[in-house]
Write an enzyme that holds these catalytic residues in place. Sequence first.
Site, PDB file in Angstrom:
ATOM      1  N   HIS A   1      -6.747  -4.059  10.414  1.00  0.00           N
ATOM      2  CA  HIS A   1      -6.428  -4.100   9.094  1.00  0.00           C
ATOM      3  C   HIS A   1      -5.174  -4.679   8.637  1.00  0.00           C
ATOM      4  O   HIS A   1      -4.061  -5.007   9.402  1.00  0.00           O
ATOM      5  CB  HIS A   1      -6.405  -2.760   8.460  1.00  0.00           C
ATOM      6  CG  HIS A   1      -4.990  -1.673   9.099  1.00  0.00           C
ATOM      7  ND1 HIS A   1      -5.307  -0.442   9.177  1.00  0.00           N
ATOM      8  CD2 HIS A   1      -4.229  -2.263   9.159  1.00  0.00           C
ATOM      9  CE1 HIS A   1      -4.184  -0.081   9.642  1.00  0.00           C
ATOM     10  NE2 HIS A   1      -3.410  -1.145   9.499  1.00  0.00           N
TER      11      HIS A   1
ATOM     12  N   ASN B   1      -6.750  -2.100  14.496  1.00  0.00           N
ATOM     13  CA  ASN B   1      -8.118  -2.299  13.890  1.00  0.00           C
ATOM     14  C   ASN B   1      -8.479  -3.404  13.331  1.00  0.00           C
ATOM     15  O   ASN B   1      -9.488  -3.781  12.747  1.00  0.00           O
ATOM     16  CB  ASN B   1      -8.904  -1.113  13.375  1.00  0.00           C
ATOM     17  CG  ASN B   1      -8.057  -0.834  12.086  1.00  0.00           C
ATOM     18  OD1 ASN B   1      -7.204  -1.544  11.671  1.00  0.00           O
ATOM     19  ND2 ASN B   1      -8.112   0.236  11.386  1.00  0.00           N
TER      20      ASN B   1
ATOM     21  N   GLU C   1      -9.335  -1.655   5.851  1.00  0.00           N
ATOM     22  CA  GLU C   1      -9.946  -1.207   6.975  1.00  0.00           C
ATOM     23  C   GLU C   1     -11.216  -2.055   7.338  1.00  0.00           C
ATOM     24  O   GLU C   1     -11.889  -2.901   6.448  1.00  0.00           O
ATOM     25  CB  GLU C   1     -10.108   0.098   7.053  1.00  0.00           C
ATOM     26  CG  GLU C   1      -9.072   1.156   6.767  1.00  0.00           C
ATOM     27  CD  GLU C   1      -7.931   1.451   7.954  1.00  0.00           C
ATOM     28  OE1 GLU C   1      -7.951   0.453   8.645  1.00  0.00           O
ATOM     29  OE2 GLU C   1      -7.920   2.616   8.037  1.00  0.00           O
TER      30      GLU C   1
ATOM     31  N   ASP D   1       0.784  -1.232   0.013  1.00  0.00           N
ATOM     32  CA  ASP D   1      -0.111   0.105  -0.007  1.00  0.00           C
ATOM     33  C   ASP D   1       0.882   1.234   0.149  1.00  0.00           C
ATOM     34  O   ASP D   1       2.189   1.382   0.172  1.00  0.00           O
ATOM     35  CB  ASP D   1      -0.861   0.057   1.199  1.00  0.00           C
ATOM     36  CG  ASP D   1      -0.236  -0.444   2.419  1.00  0.00           C
ATOM     37  OD1 ASP D   1       0.816  -0.280   2.545  1.00  0.00           O
ATOM     38  OD2 ASP D   1      -0.964  -0.887   3.605  1.00  0.00           O
TER      39      ASP D   1
HETATM   40  P1  PGA Z   1       2.526  -0.924  12.637  1.00  0.00           P
HETATM   41  O1  PGA Z   1       1.494  -1.162  11.601  1.00  0.00           O
HETATM   42  O2  PGA Z   1       3.403  -2.250  12.234  1.00  0.00           O
HETATM   43  O3  PGA Z   1       3.366   0.058  12.521  1.00  0.00           O
HETATM   44  O4  PGA Z   1       1.953  -1.351  13.979  1.00  0.00           O
HETATM   45  C1  PGA Z   1       1.011  -2.370  11.197  1.00  0.00           C
HETATM   46  C2  PGA Z   1      -0.279  -2.275  10.054  1.00  0.00           C
HETATM   47  O5  PGA Z   1      -0.842  -0.946  10.497  1.00  0.00           O
HETATM   48  O6  PGA Z   1      -0.132  -3.095   9.254  1.00  0.00           O
END
Ligand code: PGA
Length: 235
Positions: A138, A136, A143, A67
């Site tokens: 994702h 959350n 999301e 992404d």
């Molecule tokens: P993070 O993000 O490794 O910064 O916790 C993980 C994600 O949002 O996929």
Amino acid sequence: MEIFVCDNYEEMSFKVAREISRQLTVKPTSVLGLATGETPKGMYRKLVKMYKQKIVDFSEAKTFNLDEFYPIKRDNKHSFKNYMQKRLFEEVNLRPKNCFIPDGEAENPNKECQRYEKELSHSGQIDLQVLGIGENGHIGFNEPGVEWSSVTQLVELEDKTVKKEFNTTSGVPNKAITMGVKDIMGANRIVLLASGEGKKNVVERALKGPITQEVPASILQLHPKVKVYLDKEAA
Ligand code: PGA
């Protein structure tokens, strides 16, 4: 699904880097799906070290990042393009033409999604997909509420997701281009990594709870080859 609980972040990072290195040894032309965020930083450090020790060779590999924020300048310090350049692409022998990441500067984001999806399908199946998980649930920037059949698309981000990266929600991108759930589930193998107490709850919901679009990562329960690497805090 195999779950590995590691003693600490370093061990988790090493084990996931070793998964990638083994994948490239078995199949040098592998297509790797790559993630950004805080969690994989250690994994990239280990991979660069392994490269310098000549343990891993990226010369024939292809990479697809999950992404990118939209819109964002490629050289913005928050862009995932910038993150990847600094942490991997400039440090190992990946060929620039083999490193794919959605373009946050594309004029037409929907066309960019189509272009990315096309590149992805031209490259064949992703051999190994690396994933983090958001608080959350994702995966990529898919999301809660995402369609299971989604492919690369422009999505609106939850405020919390935006804040986590930018510390604010005003004057910063609140959208992203992300590979879809269908793209992720199409990978031959998946490794998911999670670290820290803050992920404990969502890890449990994703791995042991019902499969629900409200926790996008819960779909991974249906994938035949998933390895989950957690540190003790996330477990
Ligand atoms: P993070 O993000 O490794 O910064 O916790 C993980 C994600 O949002 O996929």
